[in-house]
Design a protein around this motif. Structure first.
Motif, PDB file in Angstrom:
ATOM      1  N   ASP A 119       0.949  -1.238  -0.096  1.00  0.00           N
ATOM      2  CA  ASP A 119       0.074   0.109   0.027  1.00  0.00           C
ATOM      3  C   ASP A 119       0.849   0.978  -0.096  1.00  0.00           C
ATOM      4  O   ASP A 119       0.479   2.143  -0.791  1.00  0.00           O
ATOM      5  CB  ASP A 119      -1.070   0.061   1.236  1.00  0.00           C
ATOM      6  N   MET A 120       1.928   1.408   0.739  1.00  0.00           N
ATOM      7  CA  MET A 120       2.962   2.458   0.853  1.00  0.00           C
ATOM      8  C   MET A 120       3.494   2.655  -0.500  1.00  0.00           C
ATOM      9  O   MET A 120       3.716   3.760  -0.768  1.00  0.00           O
ATOM     10  CB  MET A 120       3.934   2.256   1.900  1.00  0.00           C
ATOM     11  N   ALA A 121       3.999   1.589  -1.257  1.00  0.00           N
ATOM     12  CA  ALA A 121       4.740   1.681  -2.546  1.00  0.00           C
ATOM     13  C   ALA A 121       3.851   2.233  -3.550  1.00  0.00           C
ATOM     14  O   ALA A 121       4.148   3.192  -4.183  1.00  0.00           O
ATOM     15  CB  ALA A 121       5.244   0.180  -2.817  1.00  0.00           C
ATOM     16  N   GLU A 122       2.391   1.767  -3.356  1.00  0.00           N
ATOM     17  CA  GLU A 122       1.619   2.287  -4.297  1.00  0.00           C
ATOM     18  C   GLU A 122       1.180   3.764  -4.259  1.00  0.00           C
ATOM     19  O   GLU A 122       1.121   4.553  -4.943  1.00  0.00           O
ATOM     20  CB  GLU A 122      -0.063   1.508  -4.039  1.00  0.00           C
ATOM     21  N   THR A 123       1.027   4.254  -2.990  1.00  0.00           N
ATOM     22  CA  THR A 123       0.799   5.693  -2.430  1.00  0.00           C
ATOM     23  C   THR A 123       1.914   6.325  -3.038  1.00  0.00           C
ATOM     24  O   THR A 123       1.617   7.472  -3.328  1.00  0.00           O
ATOM     25  CB  THR A 123       0.577   5.877  -0.707  1.00  0.00           C
ATOM     26  N   SER A 124       3.186   5.812  -2.654  1.00  0.00           N
ATOM     27  CA  SER A 124       4.473   6.617  -2.974  1.00  0.00           C
ATOM     28  C   SER A 124       4.402   6.898  -4.756  1.00  0.00           C
ATOM     29  O   SER A 124       4.684   7.955  -5.099  1.00  0.00           O
ATOM     30  CB  SER A 124       5.587   5.903  -2.619  1.00  0.00           C
ATOM     31  N   GLU A 125       4.038   5.837  -5.217  1.00  0.00           N
ATOM     32  CA  GLU A 125       4.119   6.139  -6.804  1.00  0.00           C
ATOM     33  C   GLU A 125       2.871   7.067  -7.305  1.00  0.00           C
ATOM     34  O   GLU A 125       3.222   7.732  -8.066  1.00  0.00           O
ATOM     35  CB  GLU A 125       3.661   4.595  -7.370  1.00  0.00           C
TER      36      GLU A 125
END
Length: 296
Positions: free
Chosen positions: A159-165
């Motif tokens: 989820d955090m990687a997706e938000t960062s992207e």
């Protein structure tokens, strides 16, 4: 089953280019609100012409104070001013980045020259607004602050990687706005954003974010306005804390209003001491509430 990140939102439903089940908004960090309240809140111009727009508030509608600067209100003021040069006086900790970008574009579309005057602080979304000036003036003791798009999210590493992207293009867009105004490269501006940079008047001029200093006698401190804003900022910080603990934004506001005993009320507009006492009581109650919510 993987949950989507829980991210607080200020924007209207459907206003952001994200899936319907995702709520994301780019907000000012609580630490910036605190610094604005302590160092620069309540600044007022001694003399204002009828072609002057003052932005002495957060960017975007503010639930807790009932105020806030919106693109709609700025556009309305520009229509009233008409085809004349405009002066915009800014003292703001920022707020909603998307509203800041909208205000920036509204000002850039004005047919006559726009002069931005940073009277206290132009931080976060307010720094984007400041970049709209054909000429930007800043007080010697004023500050311009830039940083990366800031959100609150809950989820696992995917989820955090997706938000960062998702956030990356917005950071790039802001860097390009700063680069266009300052003449620096977008990469250099991005580094200053990574560092969450506070630029004093002389540094902002040196880096190209401003053109000249303001005369020191153009502003004065309004202690009552400063105290009221400090109270409102504490309520905003409490709301952010409750949301980070797992509550929705509406639940957090309802709980704070319940503790205050005046549902729907904005911060106390009475004496600074009364506002401070009320906020202290709310803070004590919230400490107990957070312990129950988080289990700590």
């Amino acid at each position: 089953m993987r949950n989507s990140p829980r991210v607080m939102a200020m924007a209207r439903p459907g206003a952001l280019p994200v899936p319907a089940d995702r709520k994301i908004s780019a907000l000012t960090m609580p630490s910036v609100l605190d610094r604005w309240s302590e160092d620069a809140a309540g600044l007022r111009a001694l003399a204002q012409g009828d072609a002057t727009i003052t932005m002495f508030d957060v960017i975007g509608e503010d639930f807790w104070s009932g105020g806030g600067i919106t693109a709609k209100s700025v556009a309305s003021q520009l229509r009233a001013i008409g085809d004349r040069p405009v002066e915009v006086q800014v003292n703001s900790p920022g707020g909603d980045m998307f509203e800041g970008i909208a205000i920036y574009n509204v000002l850039r579309e004005h047919a006559q020259p726009v002069t931005i005057k940073v009277m206290g602080m132009a931080a976060s979304a307010a720094s984007i607004v400041a970049m709209a000036g054909d000429r930007v003036e800043i007080g010697a003791a004023s500050f311009l602050m830039i940083h990366n798009c800031w959100v609150m999210a809950i989820g696992n590493r995917h989820d955090m990687a997706e938000t960062s992207e998702w956030l990356a293009p917005f950071d790039q867009a802001m860097a390009e706005v700063y680069a266009a105004r300052s003449g620096r490269s977008a990469a250099e501006c991005a580094k200053w954003m990574d560092a969450e940079s506070y630029m004093s008047g002389s540094v902002a001029i040196e880096r190209g974010f401003a053109d000249a200093l303001l005369p020191a006698d153009q502003v004065k401190v309004d202690d009552d306005a400063k105290a009221r804003e400090q109270s409102a900022n504490k309520l905003r910080s409490m709301e952010l804390t409750l949301v980070s603990a797992g509550m929705s934004r509406s639940q957090a506001r309802a709980r704070i209003n319940e503790i205050k005993g005046t549902p729907g009320a904005a911060p106390d507009d009475g004496t600074p001491g009364a506002a401070g006492d009320q906020t202290a009581d709310i803070q004590a109650d919230l400490t107990s509430l957070l312990a129950a919510v988080t289990g700590r």
